[in-house]
Write an enzyme that holds these catalytic residues in place. Structure first.
Site: not given
Ligand code: PGA
Ligand code: ZN
Length: 424
Positions: A204, A336
């Site tokens: 990231e 998300k």
């Molecule tokens: P991931 O992790 O997008 O790789 O699942 C992001 C997070 O755990 O916030």
């Molecule tokens: Zn997370």
């Protein structure tokens, strides 16, 4: 108001060079909306399932079946539908898929389609997406959580903790938060170089965590904040995503870096020591997704001193959020969209969180693209906080830059959510 005329799906590539799903929706009057599915690496087991082709091509990660499902089943069901009727559209997607975990057509196919429709509806209304979503309610730019070191599943498990982040708690605008973060990120890089620990960046965009133990990362983070000229805990504070499901289950946690096995109480004690020693204001997934007892105990022990965020633990699911609120587990929810699978379900989880008095943080995934929708969701839904990853790599910077555009282009949101953490 306009009806959907075309739904086009294609396979494109994400920030890790892996296949992902993109959908274009075009209305009868010519408005275009485009949605792209992101992809996680440390996924909760209760998230919507990504449909991947399997086999050997691209490591089994191709999405041709998901694309085909959109073309053959989803497109015919959506053509002719009013594009602004997101609730109806998402209900059709959910019914078409027909499974509880969205495994038949794929959560990736569904979220790309759902997002494309949302974008098309905003384009149809000739409004920026945040403004379309705000429905003329007063909304604020979100307070950003920005990764400085990336660990866990995003850095070959080089350290156990997944995200070492900062929150510019002293910033009074989104632009200022970006300026402060840029200095901390830069100084962290310089410090890594000085220590001979400079090894590039993680998934990231955070610095690759070349540390001997997890606490060293926290020490260097505090040093970076100071080197940038800020007062830790005042101007700039620390947020962690422990992502504990990645190294623990059944109440046993294995810290690979420190070669240590802990039970739930041991892990909680360790985190509480960190909270006492470092200027930490937010901790995500402090225990694993299967550790409800641990999550309740941790939330109780911190007693509002820090934000306790459920990610894998709550997977953007309204029911799980309501259950957690009853048990007093967590006091904040990571939101998300692809964990839920549709925009309607994402909004339900956010609304459930807000109704329970929980803070909300709209979040990207570790596999991202140029899509900047989450910035608009965080602003237009007045989420209060936004988590995008680090301060490098264009799939991350595209989102931070979009926040700057939203803040500096009239009509503006009504200020910046610098008090977002004080709600806890
Ligand atoms: P991931 O992790 O997008 O790789 O699942 C992001 C997070 O755990 O916030
Ligand atoms: Zn997370």
């Amino acid at each position: 108001m306009s009806r959907i005329k075309h739904v086009h799906a294609r396979r494109i590539w994400d920030s890790r060079g892996r296949p992902t799903v993109e959908v274009d929706i075009i209305t009868e009057s010519g408005a275009l909306g485009r949605g792209i599915a992101p992809a996680g690496a440390s996924r909760g087991t209760r998230e919507a399932i990504e449909l991947r082709d399997g086999g050997t091509r691209f490591g089994g990660l191709d999405v041709l079946h998901a694309v085909q499902g959109i073309q053959q089943e989803i497109a015919p069901a959506l053509v002719g539908l009013e594009v602004a009727d997101q609730t109806k559209l998402d209900a059709i997607l959910i019914a078409l898929d027909g499974t509880a975990d969205k495994s038949r057509l794929g959560g990736n196919a569904l979220i790309a389609t759902s997002l494309a429709a949302l974008h098309a509806a905003a384009a149809q209304a000739q409004l920026p997406l945040w403004r379309y979503l705000s429905n003329d309610r007063p909304v604020q730019l979100p307070l950003p959580q920005v990764q400085i070191f990336g660990g866990g599943a995003h850095a070959d498990r080089r350290v156990d903790v997944q995200d070492f982040m900062v929150i510019a708690t002293g910033a009074r605008s989104f632009v200022e938060a970006m300026e402060m973060t840029a200095e901390v990120y830069r100084h962290a890089g310089l410090l890594m170089k000085k220590r001979g620990a400079s090894q590039g960046i993680a998934d990231e965009g955070g610095w690759w965590p070349a540390f001997a133990h997890n606490e060293e990362a926290l020490d260097v983070l505090v040093m970076s904040i100071e080197a940038a000229g800020f007062v830790p805990g005042q101007d700039v504070s620390i947020a962690l995503d422990i992502a504990a499901s990645e190294f623990g289950q059944n109440g046993r946690y294995t810290l690979g870096l420190e070669k240590m096995e802990l039970d739930t109480d041991g892990l909680i004690e360790k985190l509480l020591r960190w909270i006492d020693k470092y200027p930490i204001v937010s901790i995500e997934d402090p225990v694993a997704e299967d550790d409800a007892k641990g999550m309740i105990a941790f939330t109780n022990a911190v007693n509002g001193r820090v934000q306790v965020v459920g990610d894998d633990y709550l997977v953007t699911n309204a029911k799980l959020v309501q259950e957690a609120a009853k048990q007093k587990a967590c006091n904040a929810v990571l939101i998300k969209p692809n964990q839920a699978g549709t925009i309607t379900e994402t909004l339900s989880a956010l609304t459930a969180a807000q109704e329970a008095g929980y803070a909300t943080i709209v979040s990207a995934r570790s596999g991202e693209t140029e899509d900047v929708a989450i910035v608009h969701l965080a602003t237009g839904w007045n989420a209060g906080q936004l988590k995008v990853g680090s301060f490098a790599r264009s799939e991350r910077m595209a989102k931070w830059n979009e926040g700057i555009r939203v803040e500096t282009t009239a009509p503006h949101p009504q200020g910046f959510a610098w008090r977002a953490l004080q709600r806890i």
